[in-house]
Design a protein around this motif. Sequence first.
Motif, PDB file in Angstrom:
ATOM      1  N   GLN A   1       0.836  -1.202   0.000  1.00 57.32           N
ATOM      2  CA  GLN A   1       0.000   0.000   0.000  1.00 57.32           C
ATOM      3  C   GLN A   1       0.873   1.255   0.000  1.00 57.32           C
ATOM      4  N   PRO A   2       1.087   1.900  -1.153  1.00 63.50           N
ATOM      5  CA  PRO A   2       1.974   3.063  -1.188  1.00 63.50           C
ATOM      6  C   PRO A   2       1.522   4.216  -0.299  1.00 63.50           C
ATOM      7  N   ASP A   3       0.213   4.465  -0.214  1.00 63.48           N
ATOM      8  CA  ASP A   3      -0.262   5.560   0.641  1.00 63.48           C
ATOM      9  C   ASP A   3       0.051   5.285   2.103  1.00 63.48           C
ATOM     10  N   VAL A   4      -0.140   4.052   2.522  1.00 64.05           N
ATOM     11  CA  VAL A   4       0.149   3.661   3.900  1.00 64.05           C
ATOM     12  C   VAL A   4       1.649   3.780   4.165  1.00 64.05           C
ATOM     13  N   LEU A   5       2.454   3.330   3.228  1.00 60.58           N
ATOM     14  CA  LEU A   5       3.911   3.410   3.384  1.00 60.58           C
ATOM     15  C   LEU A   5       4.403   4.854   3.403  1.00 60.58           C
ATOM     16  N   ARG A   6       3.784   5.726   2.595  1.00 58.34           N
ATOM     17  CA  ARG A   6       4.180   7.141   2.625  1.00 58.34           C
ATOM     18  C   ARG A   6       3.815   7.787   3.953  1.00 58.34           C
ATOM     19  N   LEU A   7       2.654   7.424   4.506  1.00 54.60           N
ATOM     20  CA  LEU A   7       2.291   7.959   5.822  1.00 54.60           C
ATOM     21  C   LEU A   7       3.263   7.441   6.877  1.00 54.60           C
ATOM     22  N   GLN A   8       3.644   6.181   6.775  1.00 56.18           N
ATOM     23  CA  GLN A   8       4.630   5.637   7.703  1.00 56.18           C
ATOM     24  C   GLN A   8       5.949   6.413   7.589  1.00 56.18           C
ATOM     25  N   ALA A   9       6.376   6.703   6.377  1.00 58.79           N
ATOM     26  CA  ALA A   9       7.607   7.477   6.173  1.00 58.79           C
ATOM     27  C   ALA A   9       7.485   8.864   6.794  1.00 58.79           C
ATOM     28  N   GLN A  10       6.338   9.508   6.612  1.00 58.67           N
ATOM     29  CA  GLN A  10       6.107  10.830   7.198  1.00 58.67           C
ATOM     30  C   GLN A  10       6.185  10.767   8.729  1.00 58.67           C
ATOM     31  N   LEU A  11       5.576   9.762   9.297  1.00 64.11           N
ATOM     32  CA  LEU A  11       5.605   9.605  10.760  1.00 64.11           C
ATOM     33  C   LEU A  11       7.023   9.356  11.260  1.00 64.11           C
ATOM     34  N   TYR A  12       7.752   8.500  10.556  1.00 64.85           N
ATOM     35  CA  TYR A  12       9.143   8.263  10.939  1.00 64.85           C
ATOM     36  C   TYR A  12       9.957   9.552  10.820  1.00 64.85           C
ATOM     37  N   LYS A  13       9.732  10.302   9.769  1.00 66.24           N
ATOM     38  CA  LYS A  13      10.458  11.560   9.584  1.00 66.24           C
ATOM     39  C   LYS A  13      10.178  12.510  10.736  1.00 66.24           C
ATOM     40  N   GLU A  14       8.916  12.628  11.104  1.00 64.10           N
ATOM     41  CA  GLU A  14       8.545  13.578  12.160  1.00 64.10           C
ATOM     42  C   GLU A  14       9.003  13.137  13.546  1.00 64.10           C
ATOM     43  N   THR A  15       9.323  11.855  13.698  1.00 58.25           N
ATOM     44  CA  THR A  15       9.856  11.379  14.974  1.00 58.25           C
ATOM     45  C   THR A  15      11.377  11.246  14.927  1.00 58.25           C
ATOM     46  N   GLY A  16      11.986  11.756  13.870  1.00 57.66           N
ATOM     47  CA  GLY A  16      13.442  11.778  13.770  1.00 57.66           C
ATOM     48  C   GLY A  16      14.079  10.464  13.368  1.00 57.66           C
ATOM     49  N   GLN A  17      13.288   9.524  12.888  1.00 63.08           N
ATOM     50  CA  GLN A  17      13.801   8.210  12.484  1.00 63.08           C
ATOM     51  C   GLN A  17      14.008   8.197  10.967  1.00 63.08           C
ATOM     52  N   PHE A  18      15.007   8.949  10.525  1.00 56.85           N
ATOM     53  CA  PHE A  18      15.192   9.194   9.100  1.00 56.85           C
ATOM     54  C   PHE A  18      15.560   7.935   8.313  1.00 56.85           C
ATOM     55  N   ASP A  19      16.345   7.040   8.889  1.00 60.81           N
ATOM     56  CA  ASP A  19      16.692   5.800   8.183  1.00 60.81           C
ATOM     57  C   ASP A  19      15.448   4.951   7.920  1.00 60.81           C
ATOM     58  N   LYS A  20      14.596   4.833   8.934  1.00 65.14           N
ATOM     59  CA  LYS A  20      13.351   4.079   8.759  1.00 65.14           C
ATOM     60  C   LYS A  20      12.428   4.780   7.764  1.00 65.14           C
TER      61      LYS A  20
END
Length: 125
Positions: free
Chosen positions: A62-81
Motif C-alpha cells: 500500500q503506497p499511501d500507507v507506506l508514505r504515511l509511515q515514512a512521514q511519521l518516521y520523519k517527524e519522529t526523527g527516524q530518518f533511516d526508517k
Amino acid sequence: MRGTLYFLDNNFDEAIKDFKLAVDTDPTPELYYYYALSLYHEGHLGAALHAIASALEVRADQPDVLRLQAQLYKETGQFDKALKSLNEALRFQKDLFDYSPVLSSVFKFGLQKRRIYNSKGRIVF
C-alpha cells in the motif's frame, strides 16, 4: 461511515473513536490508514505508527500507507526508517521514482514540512 465524516470535518477525536471501532470489527488497510491519519492529526505519532504497522500486516503493498509511515518516521526523527518506508512506497507506485533524489535529500538533511508533487500534481510527500 461516520469516521470519514468526522475526519472531513476536522473532528479528529471523534474520527479516532469511530475508526478504532471500525478496525476492531473489520481490520482493512484502508480503515487502519484513516485511523492512523486521524491519530497523526491529533499528534499521537506513536499510536499512528502502531496503526500503520497493523495495516501493513494485513497488506504490505500500500503506497499511501507506506508514505504515511515514512512521514511519521520523519517527524519522529527516524530518518533511516523513513527512507526505507519511502523506498517501499516507491516500489509499489512507479510515478514517484522521478522524485527519489529529492526525497532522499529531504530526509538526509532532516528538513521538515516539504511537499513533493508527482507529474500529475498530486502530493506524494
